[in-house]
Design an enzyme around this catalytic site. Sequence first.
Site, PDB file in Angstrom:
ATOM      1  N   HIS A   1     -26.260 -31.128 -17.848  1.00 18.71           N
ATOM      2  CA  HIS A   1     -27.396 -30.212 -17.743  1.00 18.71           C
ATOM      3  C   HIS A   1     -27.741 -29.633 -19.114  1.00 18.71           C
ATOM      4  CE1 HIS A   1     -29.667 -26.947 -15.517  1.00 18.71           C
ATOM      5  NE2 HIS A   1     -29.491 -26.383 -16.692  1.00 18.71           N
ATOM      6  N   GLU A   2     -26.729 -29.129 -19.810  1.00 20.26           N
ATOM      7  CA  GLU A   2     -26.969 -28.517 -21.120  1.00 20.26           C
ATOM      8  C   GLU A   2     -27.321 -29.552 -22.177  1.00 20.26           C
ATOM      9  OE1 GLU A   2     -27.287 -25.313 -21.325  1.00 20.26           O
ATOM     10  OE2 GLU A   2     -26.744 -25.213 -19.202  1.00 20.26           O
TER      11      GLU A   2
ATOM     12  N   HIS B   1     -30.989 -30.234 -22.089  1.00 24.79           N
ATOM     13  CA  HIS B   1     -31.772 -29.228 -22.820  1.00 24.79           C
ATOM     14  C   HIS B   1     -31.796 -29.550 -24.312  1.00 24.79           C
ATOM     15  CE1 HIS B   1     -32.451 -26.619 -19.478  1.00 24.79           C
ATOM     16  NE2 HIS B   1     -31.196 -26.239 -19.330  1.00 24.79           N
TER      17      HIS B   1
END
Length: 234
Positions: free
Chosen positions: A21-22, A25
Amino acid sequence: MNTVIKFLARIIIVILVLPLHELAHGFVAKKLGDDTAEEQGRLTLNPIAHIDPIGTLLLVLTGFGWAKPVPVNPNRFNRNHSLRAGMAMVSIAGPASNIIASLVCALVYNFAYCFEFVQKACINAVYYGEYSIIYIIMLLLNFCFSINIGLAVFNLIPVPPLDGYDVFSYCTKYKFDDWFRRNMQIIRTVFLAYILLGDMIIPAKFNPLYIVTNLVSKAVWFCASWIPNVIGTI
Protein backbone atom coordinates in the site's frame (compact mmCIF):
# COMPACT_ATOMS: atom_id res chain seq x y z
CA MET A 1 -10.28 -21.63 15.03
CA ASN A 2 -11.76 -18.98 12.73
CA THR A 3 -10.76 -16.25 15.17
CA VAL A 4 -7.16 -17.49 15.23
CA ILE A 5 -7.00 -17.64 11.44
CA LYS A 6 -8.54 -14.17 11.12
CA PHE A 7 -5.89 -12.83 13.52
CA LEU A 8 -3.20 -14.58 11.45
CA ALA A 9 -4.63 -13.01 8.29
CA ARG A 10 -4.34 -9.56 9.85
CA ILE A 11 -0.71 -10.24 10.70
CA ILE A 12 -0.12 -11.25 7.09
CA ILE A 13 -1.72 -7.98 5.97
CA VAL A 14 0.65 -6.01 8.22
CA ILE A 15 3.68 -7.86 6.86
CA LEU A 16 2.75 -8.03 3.17
CA VAL A 17 -0.10 -5.71 2.21
CA LEU A 18 0.58 -2.53 4.20
CA PRO A 19 4.08 -2.27 2.67
CA LEU A 20 2.52 -2.74 -0.79
CA HIS A 21 0.00 0.00 0.00
CA GLU A 22 2.71 2.48 1.01
CA LEU A 23 5.00 1.46 -1.83
CA ALA A 24 2.17 2.29 -4.26
CA HIS A 25 1.99 5.83 -2.83
CA GLY A 26 5.72 6.34 -3.17
CA PHE A 27 5.86 4.79 -6.64
CA VAL A 28 3.16 7.11 -8.04
CA ALA A 29 4.78 10.12 -6.35
CA LYS A 30 8.10 9.25 -8.00
CA LYS A 31 6.39 8.89 -11.38
CA LEU A 32 5.04 12.41 -10.85
CA GLY A 33 8.53 13.71 -10.16
CA ASP A 34 8.82 13.51 -6.36
CA ASP A 35 11.50 11.12 -5.07
CA THR A 36 11.14 12.09 -1.38
CA ALA A 37 9.84 8.62 -0.44
CA GLU A 38 12.75 6.97 -2.20
CA GLU A 39 15.27 9.25 -0.46
CA GLN A 40 13.81 8.29 2.93
CA GLY A 41 13.87 4.55 2.21
CA ARG A 42 10.11 4.13 1.82
CA LEU A 43 10.13 2.57 -1.65
CA THR A 44 10.46 -0.87 -0.10
CA LEU A 45 8.35 -3.87 0.88
CA ASN A 46 10.11 -4.07 4.25
CA PRO A 47 7.22 -3.75 6.77
CA ILE A 48 9.48 -2.18 9.42
CA ALA A 49 9.82 0.92 7.25
CA HIS A 50 6.04 1.43 7.12
CA ILE A 51 4.58 0.37 10.48
CA ASP A 52 2.60 2.97 12.43
CA PRO A 53 2.07 1.76 16.04
CA ILE A 54 -1.52 2.99 16.44
CA GLY A 55 -2.65 2.14 12.92
CA THR A 56 -1.10 -1.33 13.09
CA LEU A 57 -2.66 -2.03 16.50
CA LEU A 58 -6.10 -0.98 15.21
CA LEU A 59 -5.66 -3.20 12.16
CA VAL A 60 -4.78 -6.25 14.25
CA LEU A 61 -7.64 -5.62 16.72
CA THR A 62 -10.40 -4.35 14.42
CA GLY A 63 -9.38 -5.14 10.82
CA PHE A 64 -9.18 -1.42 9.99
CA GLY A 65 -5.99 0.60 10.27
CA TRP A 66 -3.18 2.43 8.52
CA ALA A 67 0.58 2.50 8.08
CA LYS A 68 3.05 5.35 8.57
CA PRO A 69 2.27 7.93 5.87
CA VAL A 70 4.74 8.05 2.99
CA PRO A 71 6.42 11.48 2.78
CA VAL A 72 5.35 13.38 -0.31
CA ASN A 73 6.51 16.81 -1.47
CA PRO A 74 3.97 18.05 -4.04
CA ASN A 75 6.28 20.96 -4.92
CA ARG A 76 8.49 18.41 -6.67
CA PHE A 77 5.70 17.19 -8.92
CA ASN A 78 6.11 17.84 -12.61
CA ARG A 79 3.89 20.53 -14.08
CA ASN A 80 1.63 18.18 -16.02
CA HIS A 81 -0.83 18.17 -13.12
CA SER A 82 -1.99 20.58 -10.42
CA LEU A 83 -0.76 19.98 -6.87
CA ARG A 84 -4.21 18.81 -5.83
CA ALA A 85 -4.52 16.42 -8.75
CA GLY A 86 -1.04 15.02 -8.05
CA MET A 87 -1.82 14.46 -4.36
CA ALA A 88 -5.14 12.82 -5.27
CA MET A 89 -3.36 10.39 -7.63
CA VAL A 90 -0.72 9.57 -5.03
CA SER A 91 -3.39 9.02 -2.38
CA ILE A 92 -5.70 6.85 -4.47
CA ALA A 93 -2.78 4.53 -5.35
CA GLY A 94 -2.78 2.98 -1.85
CA PRO A 95 -6.44 1.91 -1.74
CA ALA A 96 -6.15 0.82 -5.38
CA SER A 97 -3.34 -1.56 -4.39
CA ASN A 98 -5.66 -3.05 -1.74
CA ILE A 99 -8.44 -3.56 -4.28
CA ILE A 100 -5.99 -5.30 -6.62
CA ALA A 101 -4.73 -7.49 -3.77
CA SER A 102 -8.30 -8.41 -2.83
CA LEU A 103 -9.07 -9.29 -6.45
CA VAL A 104 -6.01 -11.55 -6.57
CA CYS A 105 -7.21 -13.30 -3.40
CA ALA A 106 -10.68 -13.75 -4.90
CA LEU A 107 -9.28 -15.11 -8.18
CA VAL A 108 -7.01 -17.61 -6.42
CA TYR A 109 -9.81 -18.68 -4.05
CA ASN A 110 -12.34 -19.25 -6.82
CA PHE A 111 -9.84 -21.08 -9.02
CA ALA A 112 -8.74 -23.31 -6.13
CA TYR A 113 -12.36 -24.11 -5.33
CA CYS A 114 -12.70 -25.72 -8.75
CA PHE A 115 -10.66 -28.68 -7.48
CA GLU A 116 -12.70 -31.47 -5.91
CA PHE A 117 -10.22 -32.14 -3.09
CA VAL A 118 -10.43 -28.47 -2.06
CA GLN A 119 -14.21 -28.61 -2.02
CA LYS A 120 -14.11 -31.74 0.15
CA ALA A 121 -11.66 -30.11 2.56
CA CYS A 122 -13.99 -27.13 2.97
CA ILE A 123 -17.06 -29.34 3.44
CA ASN A 124 -15.28 -31.52 6.01
CA ALA A 125 -14.25 -28.43 7.98
CA VAL A 126 -17.72 -26.88 7.97
CA TYR A 127 -19.73 -30.02 8.73
CA TYR A 128 -17.29 -32.26 10.62
CA GLY A 129 -14.78 -29.84 12.12
CA GLU A 130 -11.85 -31.43 10.27
CA TYR A 131 -9.51 -28.46 9.77
CA SER A 132 -6.97 -29.39 7.10
CA ILE A 133 -4.12 -27.24 5.78
CA ILE A 134 -6.08 -26.77 2.55
CA TYR A 135 -9.08 -25.39 4.41
CA ILE A 136 -6.91 -23.07 6.50
CA ILE A 137 -5.30 -21.67 3.32
CA MET A 138 -8.73 -21.10 1.79
CA LEU A 139 -9.91 -19.37 4.94
CA LEU A 140 -6.78 -17.18 4.96
CA LEU A 141 -7.48 -16.19 1.35
CA ASN A 142 -11.04 -15.31 2.28
CA PHE A 143 -9.99 -13.24 5.29
CA CYS A 144 -7.21 -11.51 3.34
CA PHE A 145 -9.78 -10.64 0.68
CA SER A 146 -12.10 -9.10 3.27
CA ILE A 147 -9.36 -7.21 5.11
CA ASN A 148 -7.99 -5.72 1.89
CA ILE A 149 -11.46 -4.48 0.97
CA GLY A 150 -11.85 -3.06 4.47
CA LEU A 151 -8.50 -1.27 4.25
CA ALA A 152 -9.33 0.22 0.86
CA VAL A 153 -12.67 1.60 2.04
CA PHE A 154 -11.32 2.69 5.42
CA ASN A 155 -8.39 4.57 3.91
CA LEU A 156 -10.72 6.48 1.60
CA ILE A 157 -12.47 8.12 4.56
CA PRO A 158 -11.70 11.86 4.16
CA VAL A 159 -9.96 12.36 7.51
CA PRO A 160 -6.17 12.88 7.87
CA PRO A 161 -3.90 10.96 7.85
CA LEU A 162 -6.05 8.70 5.66
CA ASP A 163 -5.79 8.77 1.87
CA GLY A 164 -9.35 9.89 1.38
CA TYR A 165 -8.54 13.37 2.69
CA ASP A 166 -6.39 14.30 -0.32
CA VAL A 167 -8.79 12.59 -2.73
CA PHE A 168 -11.69 14.52 -1.18
CA SER A 169 -9.71 17.79 -1.18
CA TYR A 170 -9.34 17.53 -4.94
CA CYS A 171 -13.13 17.95 -5.18
CA THR A 172 -13.58 20.75 -2.63
CA LYS A 173 -12.92 24.47 -2.51
CA TYR A 174 -10.16 26.11 -0.49
CA LYS A 175 -12.68 27.68 1.92
CA PHE A 176 -13.81 24.22 2.94
CA ASP A 177 -10.19 23.14 3.38
CA ASP A 178 -9.60 26.08 5.74
CA TRP A 179 -12.68 25.14 7.80
CA PHE A 180 -11.54 21.53 7.90
CA ARG A 181 -8.06 22.47 9.14
CA ARG A 182 -9.48 24.76 11.84
CA ASN A 183 -11.66 21.95 13.18
CA MET A 184 -9.15 19.16 12.61
CA GLN A 185 -8.80 18.16 16.26
CA ILE A 186 -12.57 17.82 16.77
CA ILE A 187 -12.98 15.87 13.52
CA ARG A 188 -10.17 13.46 14.43
CA THR A 189 -11.62 12.91 17.92
CA VAL A 190 -15.08 12.15 16.54
CA PHE A 191 -13.55 9.88 13.91
CA LEU A 192 -11.50 7.90 16.45
CA ALA A 193 -14.58 7.53 18.68
CA TYR A 194 -16.55 6.25 15.70
CA ILE A 195 -13.90 3.65 14.88
CA LEU A 196 -13.54 2.46 18.48
CA LEU A 197 -17.19 2.65 19.56
CA GLY A 198 -19.15 2.56 16.30
CA ASP A 199 -19.98 -1.15 16.55
CA MET A 200 -21.56 -0.64 19.97
CA ILE A 201 -23.56 2.44 18.95
CA ILE A 202 -24.50 1.83 15.32
CA PRO A 203 -25.87 -1.56 14.12
CA ALA A 204 -23.84 -2.96 11.23
CA LYS A 205 -26.74 -2.65 8.78
CA PHE A 206 -26.84 1.12 9.41
CA ASN A 207 -23.08 1.67 9.71
CA PRO A 208 -21.89 3.58 6.58
CA LEU A 209 -18.41 2.02 6.73
CA TYR A 210 -19.78 -1.52 6.75
CA ILE A 211 -22.41 -0.76 4.11
CA VAL A 212 -19.83 0.59 1.65
CA THR A 213 -17.38 -2.21 2.50
CA ASN A 214 -20.06 -4.81 1.80
CA LEU A 215 -20.95 -3.24 -1.56
CA VAL A 216 -17.31 -3.08 -2.67
CA SER A 217 -16.76 -6.67 -1.49
CA LYS A 218 -19.65 -7.91 -3.60
CA ALA A 219 -18.42 -5.97 -6.63
CA VAL A 220 -14.85 -7.29 -6.43
CA TRP A 221 -15.95 -10.87 -5.64
CA PHE A 222 -18.28 -10.77 -8.65
CA CYS A 223 -15.23 -10.18 -10.86
CA ALA A 224 -13.87 -13.60 -9.81
CA SER A 225 -17.00 -15.63 -9.06
CA TRP A 226 -17.40 -16.67 -12.71
CA ILE A 227 -14.37 -19.00 -12.53
CA PRO A 228 -16.07 -22.09 -10.98
CA ASN A 229 -19.00 -21.73 -13.38
CA VAL A 230 -16.71 -21.68 -16.42
CA ILE A 231 -14.16 -24.29 -15.32
CA GLY A 232 -16.43 -26.56 -13.30
CA THR A 233 -15.13 -29.20 -10.90
CA ILE A 234 -11.70 -30.63 -11.69
